[in-house]
Enzyme design. Structure first.
Site, short mmCIF file in Angstrom:
data_model
loop_
_atom_site.label_atom_id
_atom_site.label_comp_id
_atom_site.label_asym_id
_atom_site.label_seq_id
_atom_site.Cartn_x
_atom_site.Cartn_y
_atom_site.Cartn_z
N GLU A 146 67.04 -6.64 13.09
CA GLU A 146 67.08 -7.95 13.75
C GLU A 146 65.86 -8.81 13.46
OE1 GLU A 146 70.03 -7.30 17.51
OE2 GLU A 146 67.90 -7.32 17.92
N GLU A 317 76.04 -3.67 16.10
CA GLU A 317 75.79 -3.23 17.48
C GLU A 317 76.74 -4.00 18.39
OE1 GLU A 317 71.69 -3.67 18.60
OE2 GLU A 317 70.96 -2.81 16.73
C1 GAL Z 1 69.39 -5.28 19.94
C2 GAL Z 1 68.51 -4.31 19.17
C3 GAL Z 1 68.66 -2.90 19.68
C4 GAL Z 1 68.61 -2.88 21.17
C5 GAL Z 1 69.69 -3.77 21.71
C6 GAL Z 1 69.75 -3.80 23.21
O1 GAL Z 1 68.86 -6.56 19.95
O2 GAL Z 1 68.80 -4.32 17.80
O3 GAL Z 1 67.62 -2.11 19.14
O4 GAL Z 1 67.36 -3.30 21.59
O5 GAL Z 1 69.46 -5.07 21.28
O6 GAL Z 1 70.78 -4.65 23.66
#
Ligand code: GAL
Length: 635
Positions: A146, A317
């Site tokens: 990110e 994610e």
């Molecule tokens: C994303 C990140 C993850 C985790 C997640 C939590 O922004 O890539 O590592 O922190 O958010 O929602």
């Protein structure tokens, strides 16, 4: 290329005792997951001391996960440099706009311009690629994690200042050329050499907008350059596709530039967190969608990243339950984890991967759900993922097809509007997103295209709101296309250096319209149109011989048309926008539908998906859609 739909999860073997890895891997495979992403924060365990690698545990994790039939996405751990790295490079930290270093103790504590850290990052990426680049279980790479998260693209460090001076010297060659381009005669800001140019922070009042915009371009280039170093290091030892996980409404670097370096674009989708902290919508909207997420925000990014990935994209994610980082962190409505997954597939995703496998009982994200609870019992998202796994077994093929409508998105315009907003609330992303939402409310599927697009073949309607400086190829494509084109407000309003061009904008061949004056207005003082709706926030006074199509209540022109091009001289509210879009679609021969407010549809190849984003049941076209309801027809 035939692509299949699949599911995955994000796993941190280094967080758990080794003896539970085989059980975890078995349960992942049983759930129907194909992919598992590991490694992206594990630098302190992969290289506990400078130069001393500990691959043993990672070798065993590859073994265990691979044995279970899972394919691995290996993340380079460069978003979390270990503490020893700071001892080696004490000046590697980014500086905030007040000039303060951003310290160790969380993550992303580095400056993209620090040469020493860039080399360290490429070194660990290369070491991992050497060791795992040809491993049979390796399926793909992720660089870093990110970029831009936690406001980390822009740095005002000494390293950034030195690199910015070099960047300017390469771009302008001489201080005179820079002075001319920026208009530095204004307020006696002229420079004799590049070494005199500072970063545009800590000035008494606003810096020269041309200076500020060049700094934004530079900051974006630094991310691309930084990523390229890792991509090159990985490619020396691996043929697996490379990706990066982008985010929602992170616009400080040009994602299209990174997309050109890698095979797949991915993004991290947290619909409930985004609704709370990334949207200007009023509280009643946020209450209505509190447990479902905004009806268009995820879809917008699916379409955006499909363009960044040249058609190949994943959700790396996916929110599986409550998150921990938004102002409020509610649990999703039952069914939403499945719903979000199907929404991504409807927009052409190859993979949706849930963050994370098991909720962590330690560290910053203790209250962030996983598919499993900290005690390894299934969390509510687990059963929904299992349901999707069963469903995609029946329709594995990813479907894509060109949409009838194209919307151009330009990162440089985000920066230009931010540097020179001219009025509170005037924001390019917001404008483009509102147009996107207007199109979706009419039942349309949309392709988002980059600003250097030179071929609009196949589109029937092309929208170019707010694109501050049109590229020559796009200008030609817009002139040549048989599609209907809707431009403005503020389209082609500036030179690339952010000066007012002569002749005055939009200065497009075949469209005799001139923006004679611009004003910005309070959102509570909108200007009524003669017909539906209002103009708000941004208003232009239009002159010229093109035909006036819409006028405000006082008879002043708001849209003007010549041939297939229509120019819009104001920020339309939802009612005026709807009127404009319906007319543009009629002119273009694109069919629109009158969707109930919570319904969205997406045509994906031969399949039409219907989604109910609202908290109540909706009856639509013979379908009964419960809350979190998804239906598909055809295909
Ligand atoms: C994303 C990140 C993850 C985790 C997640 C939590 O922004 O890539 O590592 O922190 O958010 O929602």
């Amino acid at each position: 290329m035939s692509l299949t739909r699949a599911l995955g999860t994000c796993y941190y073997p280094e967080h758990w005792p080794e003896d539970i890895w085989p059980e975890d891997a078995r349960r992942m495979a049983e759930l129907g997951l194909t992919w598992v992403r590991i490694g992206e924060f594990a630098w302190s365990r992969l290289e506990p001391e400078p130069g001393r690698h500990d691959w043993g545990w990672m070798d065993r994790a590859f073994e265990v996960l691979g044995q279970a039939g899972l394919k691995i996405v290996l993340g380079t751990p460069t978003a979390t440099p270990p503490r020893w790295m700071l001892d080696r490079h004490p000046d590697m930290l980014a500086h905030d706009a007040e000039g303060r270093p951003r310290g160790f103790g969380s993550r992303r504590h580095y400056c993209f311009s620090h040469e020493g850290y860039r080399a360290e990052a490429a070194r660990i990426a290369e070491a991992m690629a050497k060791r795992y680049g040809r491993h049979p279980a390796l399926g793909a790479w992720q660089t870093d994690n990110e970029y831009g998260c936690h406001d980390t693209t822009i740095s005002y460090s000494p390293a950034a200042r030195a690199a910015f001076r070099d960047w300017l010297a390469r771009k302008y060659q001489s201080a005179e050329a820079l002075n001319r381009a920026w208009g530095n005669v204004f307020w006696s800001m002229e420079y004799d050499s590049f070494d005199q140019v500072d970063l545009p922070n800590l000035t008494v009042t606003e810096p020269n907008p041309s200076h500020a915009l060049d700094f934004r371009r530079f900051s974006s280039d630094q991310v691309a350059r930084w990523n390229a170093a890792q991509v090159e290091a990985i490619r020396r030892h691996s043929d697996a596709p490379i990706s990066h996980n982008y985010m929602g409404r992170i616009t400080q670097f040009d994602h299209f530039a990174l997309g050109r370096q890698m095979e797949i674009a991915t993004w991290d989708s947290y619909p409930l967190g985004f609704l709370e902290d990334r949207l200007e919508e009023p509280p009643e909207h946020k209450r209505r969608y509190a447990r479902q997420g905004d009806p268009d925000f995820q879809a917008f990014h699916h379409d955006l990243y499909r363009a960044v990935g040249h058609g190949r994209w994943w959700v790396m994610e996916q929110q599986p339950g409550p998150v921990n980082w938004a102002p409020h962190n509610p649990a999703p409505l039952p069914g939403m984890v499945r719903f979000w997954t199907w929404e991504a597939f409807a927009h052409g995703a190859e993979v949706v991967s849930y963050f994370r496998w098991r909720q962590a009982p330690f560290g910053q994200e203790q209250h962030h759900a996983g598919l499993l609870r900290p005690d390894s019992v299934e969390a509510p998202g687990f059963a929904e993922a299992a349901q999707v796994a069963r469903e995609i077994a029946g329709m594995p093929e990813v479907e894509t097809a060109q949409a009838p409508v194209a919307l151009i998105f330009d990162y440089a315009s985000v920066w230009a509007w931010q540097v020179q907003p001219q009025g509170l609330g005037c924001d390019y992303f917001r404008l483009v997103f509102e147009v996107y939402r207007g199109l979706r409310k009419l039942g349309l599927s949309v392709d988002i295209l980059p600003p250097d697009t030179d071929d609009l073949g196949g589109y029937r309607l092309v929208l170019v709101p707010g694109l501050v400086a049109l590229s020559d190829p796009l200008k030609r494509a817009l002139a040549d296309t048989p599609a209907q084109v809707l431009l403005g407000p503020r389209t082609n309003a500036k030179t690339p250096a952010l000066a007012i061009p002569l002749p005055l904008p939009p200065a497009l061949p075949g469209l005799d319209v001139t923006v004679a004056r611009v004003e910005t207005i309070r959102p509570d003082m909108p200007i009524a149109m003669e017909g539906a709706g209002h103009v708000t926030l941004w208003r232009e006074e239009l002159e010229g011989t093109a035909e006036v199509i819409d006028r405000d209540a006082e008879g002043r022109p708001v849209t003007m048309r010549s041939g297939h091009m229509t120019y819009l001289g104001g920020w339309p509210d939802p009612d005026f926008l709807r009127h404009l879009l319906i007319r543009a679609c009629d002119d273009a021969g694109v069919e629109t539908s009158d969707l109930p407010p919570d319904i969205r549809v997406r045509q994906s190849g031969a399949t039409r998906f219907v989604f109910n984003h609202g908290p109540q049941e909706v009856r639509f076209e013979g379908l009964v859609l419960p809350p979190a309801g998804v239906a598909w027809q055809g295909g």
